[in-house]
Design a protein around this motif. Structure first.
Motif, short mmCIF file in Angstrom:
data_model
loop_
_atom_site.label_atom_id
_atom_site.label_comp_id
_atom_site.label_asym_id
_atom_site.label_seq_id
_atom_site.Cartn_x
_atom_site.Cartn_y
_atom_site.Cartn_z
N GLN A 59 -1.57 -13.97 23.77
CA GLN A 59 -2.41 -14.44 22.68
C GLN A 59 -2.42 -13.41 21.56
OE1 GLN A 59 -6.05 -14.96 25.09
NE2 GLN A 59 -6.20 -16.97 24.16
N GLN A 60 -2.70 -13.91 20.34
CA GLN A 60 -2.86 -12.98 19.24
C GLN A 60 -4.33 -12.96 18.83
OE1 GLN A 60 -0.57 -13.79 15.71
NE2 GLN A 60 -1.48 -12.06 14.64
N ARG A 61 -4.78 -11.83 18.37
CA ARG A 61 -6.18 -11.73 17.94
C ARG A 61 -6.39 -12.54 16.66
NH1 ARG A 61 -6.10 -5.44 18.75
NH2 ARG A 61 -6.55 -5.30 20.98
N ILE A 62 -7.52 -13.26 16.64
CA ILE A 62 -7.93 -14.01 15.44
C ILE A 62 -9.38 -13.66 15.16
CG2 ILE A 62 -6.31 -15.91 15.82
CD1 ILE A 62 -8.71 -17.53 16.92
N TYR A 63 -9.74 -13.67 13.90
CA TYR A 63 -11.06 -13.16 13.53
C TYR A 63 -11.78 -14.11 12.58
CZ TYR A 63 -8.78 -8.76 14.86
OH TYR A 63 -8.08 -7.78 15.52
N PRO A 64 -13.05 -14.44 12.88
CA PRO A 64 -13.86 -15.03 11.82
C PRO A 64 -14.07 -13.95 10.76
CG PRO A 64 -14.97 -15.16 13.97
CD PRO A 64 -13.81 -14.26 14.14
N LEU A 65 -14.34 -14.33 9.54
CA LEU A 65 -14.47 -13.36 8.45
C LEU A 65 -15.53 -12.31 8.77
CD1 LEU A 65 -13.41 -12.69 5.59
CD2 LEU A 65 -15.30 -14.05 4.69
N ALA A 66 -16.66 -12.78 9.34
CA ALA A 66 -17.76 -11.85 9.63
C ALA A 66 -17.33 -10.79 10.64
CB ALA A 66 -18.97 -12.63 10.14
N ARG A 67 -16.52 -11.19 11.59
CA ARG A 67 -16.06 -10.24 12.63
C ARG A 67 -15.10 -9.22 12.01
NH1 ARG A 67 -16.86 -7.36 17.21
NH2 ARG A 67 -14.95 -7.13 18.41
N MET A 97 -15.23 -8.19 8.98
CA MET A 97 -16.08 -7.28 8.22
C MET A 97 -16.75 -6.27 9.15
SD MET A 97 -17.84 -9.07 5.02
CE MET A 97 -17.27 -10.57 4.29
N ASP A 98 -17.17 -6.73 10.33
CA ASP A 98 -17.77 -5.80 11.30
C ASP A 98 -16.77 -4.72 11.70
OD1 ASP A 98 -19.77 -8.24 13.19
OD2 ASP A 98 -20.19 -7.09 11.36
N GLU A 145 -12.83 -27.09 17.02
CA GLU A 145 -13.29 -26.66 18.34
C GLU A 145 -14.09 -27.76 19.01
OE1 GLU A 145 -15.35 -22.91 17.75
OE2 GLU A 145 -13.45 -21.82 17.62
N GLN A 152 -16.48 -25.42 22.90
CA GLN A 152 -15.92 -24.62 21.80
C GLN A 152 -14.45 -24.26 21.99
OE1 GLN A 152 -19.24 -23.39 23.13
NE2 GLN A 152 -19.74 -25.16 21.86
N GLU A 196 -19.12 -28.93 11.38
CA GLU A 196 -19.60 -27.93 12.34
C GLU A 196 -18.62 -27.70 13.49
OE1 GLU A 196 -23.22 -28.92 14.31
OE2 GLU A 196 -22.58 -30.94 14.82
N TYR A 249 -10.73 -19.02 10.83
CA TYR A 249 -10.31 -17.73 11.39
C TYR A 249 -9.19 -17.15 10.55
CZ TYR A 249 -12.69 -19.03 15.77
OH TYR A 249 -13.63 -19.38 16.71
#
Lengths: 335, 125
Positions: B39-47, B49-50, B80, B85, B115, B120
């Motif tokens: 798998q490759q890492r995927i990020y929500p924008l907020a993550r 930024m963290d 999802e 999810q 919703e 990502y």
């Protein structure tokens, strides 16, 4: 007097939807008034209306009780921040009054408006002091409950009952730069992204949202996990969702909403293993336990931490001091 | 990303020099991780930024947009399952998202609503 009684009856009806009989009784007791009642009808007819008639209780005092009761809890809260210096520029009473006129709400400059279920969202109140600016909006939220289907020949109809619920939305800017955008909860599914976008556009008239960044609660979620043993006796948890950067998730739920996940060691152990492989806390349901011996909170408070990265929700109405307590704890744990 | 690309971005967003260096380090780490895992890492924008802690959220959003335009990063719209999810489908654009999708995990068709759609970002490795 008839008009006064009708207004009082409206206020009492709204209070009955958002708070408990004991809260209103305690309020009357604090004013030295007879307060015992077995139900809302008795409280209205035998305690409140006579107190108003005799001049021992004013309509403004009742409105004030409604005001502080209705604006806390049963809301999704979105947190934003700016510097105290920038926040100070929005503590501008002339600018606020100008916006209130733009929204046709100039009368709230002098006193709040009592709004029940308005057709469109309206400003009901504004409060301005050295500590915060608060602007309150009342709207009618519509949800639909499925009642089943009806078939006539080849036509199948779905039947819904329309429910209306009074929603209270609040903008509160603190002098330290914290901005709370509180959106009244709704029963239907659909999340809060759309209502937040619409309400943020309104907030922009008062507070220029480009001056704010959103205040992520990701540290809060991770601290709640890291300090979960320390927080025993203060907070209990009923579910966790942990996630890693590959998008994989681990959900853990207790058997019922009355339980505490920490009591299951096997479950805790699985979550710990996942966290150790670089996962993080994505969502949780937690309950602030009722304080001992008169300490806050006055009752158990359910907080939902999911949805947007700067969002938390208090799912039921709560009183002002309980809300302040929860917000303060959230801020402390979000460092 | 190439040294030149990184330098160009730093000159365009000088106050985010540290952010860009951390983003570059994250990308290098992701490339390495994707070679060893399936798998490759995927990020929500907020993550994101963290992880990289930008000085300005607005500048960071601009940076990410530039990186997507230049092909360094990819934007993913993932439908999802509302039940668990799990990702049911990835799409490049909103107009590509179907109105209804079959959720294999529950063997039900679901109406796709906003919703159910999560945004990502991932590095193009």
């Amino acid at each position: 007097m008839e008009n006064t009684f009708a207004t009082a009856a409206t206020i009492i009806n709204l209070l009955s939807q958002i708070t408990s009989l004991s809260v209103v009784s305690d309020f009357l007791k604090s004013k030295g008034l007879t307060s015992s009642a077995s139900g809302w009808k008795e409280l209205q007819e035998k305690r409140i209306l006579p107190a108003i008639e005799s001049g021992n209780l004013s309509l403004d005092e009742l409105k004030n009780l409604l005001s502080t009761s209705e604006e806390h809890g049963r809301q999704h809260v979105f947190l934003f921040k700016t510097s105290p210096e920038t926040a100070a520029t929005f503590f501008n009473w002339d600018k606020i009054k100008e916006n209130l006129r733009k929204y046709g709400a100039e009368t709230v400059i002098d006193k709040p408006r009592l709004l029940n279920e308005p057709d469109e969202m309206q400003i009901s109140e504004v409060r301005f002091n050295n500590e915060y600016v608060l602007i309150k909006f009342i709207e009618t939220k519509i949800s639909m409950e499925s009642l089943g289907t009806e078939q006539e020949g080849d036509i199948l109809k779905k039947i819904y009952q329309i429910h209306k619920e009074r929603g209270v939305n609040v903008l509160k800017l603190h002098q330290d730069g914290l901005l709370e955008i509180r959106i009244g909860s709704h029963r239907s599914s659909g999340g809060y992204v759309k209502p937040l976008k619409a309400f943020t556009a309104i907030a922009n008239d008062f507070f220029t949202m480009a001056s704010f960044s959103y205040l992520s609660v990701s540290k809060l979620k991770n601290n709640l996990w890291d300090k979960r043993e320390e927080l025993e006796g203060k907070i209990r948890f009923t579910n966790w969702t942990l996630k890693n950067d590959f998008g994989n998730r681990l959900h853990a739920s207790s058997a019922s909403i009355k339980d505490d996940l920490r009591s299951d060691e096997g479950l805790q152990s699985s979550l710990e293993t996942f966290i150790e492989s670089d996962a993080y806390c994505d969502a949780t349901n937690l309950y602030f336990l009722e304080g001992d011996e008169g300490k806050l909170p006055s009752t158990e408070i359910h907080v939902l931490l999911s949805g947007e990265s700067n969002e938390f929700a208090i799912t039921k109405h709560c009183d002002q001091e309980d809300y302040k307590y929860v917000l303060s704890e959230i801020r402390k744990l979000n460092i | 990303m190439s040294y030149q690309k990184l330098e160009n971005l730093i000159s365009r967003f000088p106050s985010e020099k540290g952010t860009l260096e951390r983003l570059n380090a994250l990308m290098i780490s992701d490339i390495s991780a994707s070679q060893s895992k399936k798998q490759q890492r995927i990020y929500p924008l907020a993550r994101l930024m963290d992880k990289v802690n930008p000085n300005s959220q607005y500048s960071f959003i601009e940076i990410v947009s530039v990186l997507v335009e230049e092909g360094v990063m990819k934007r993913i719209l993932r439908v999802e399952s509302p039940i668990n999810q799990i990702g049911l489908g990835d799409y490049d654009a909103i107009e590509d998202i179907p109105k209804s999708i079959h959720d294999e995990t529950s063997d039900e068709d679901i109406d796709v609503s906003p919703e159910n759609v999560k945004l990502y970002y991932k590095f193009n490795v």
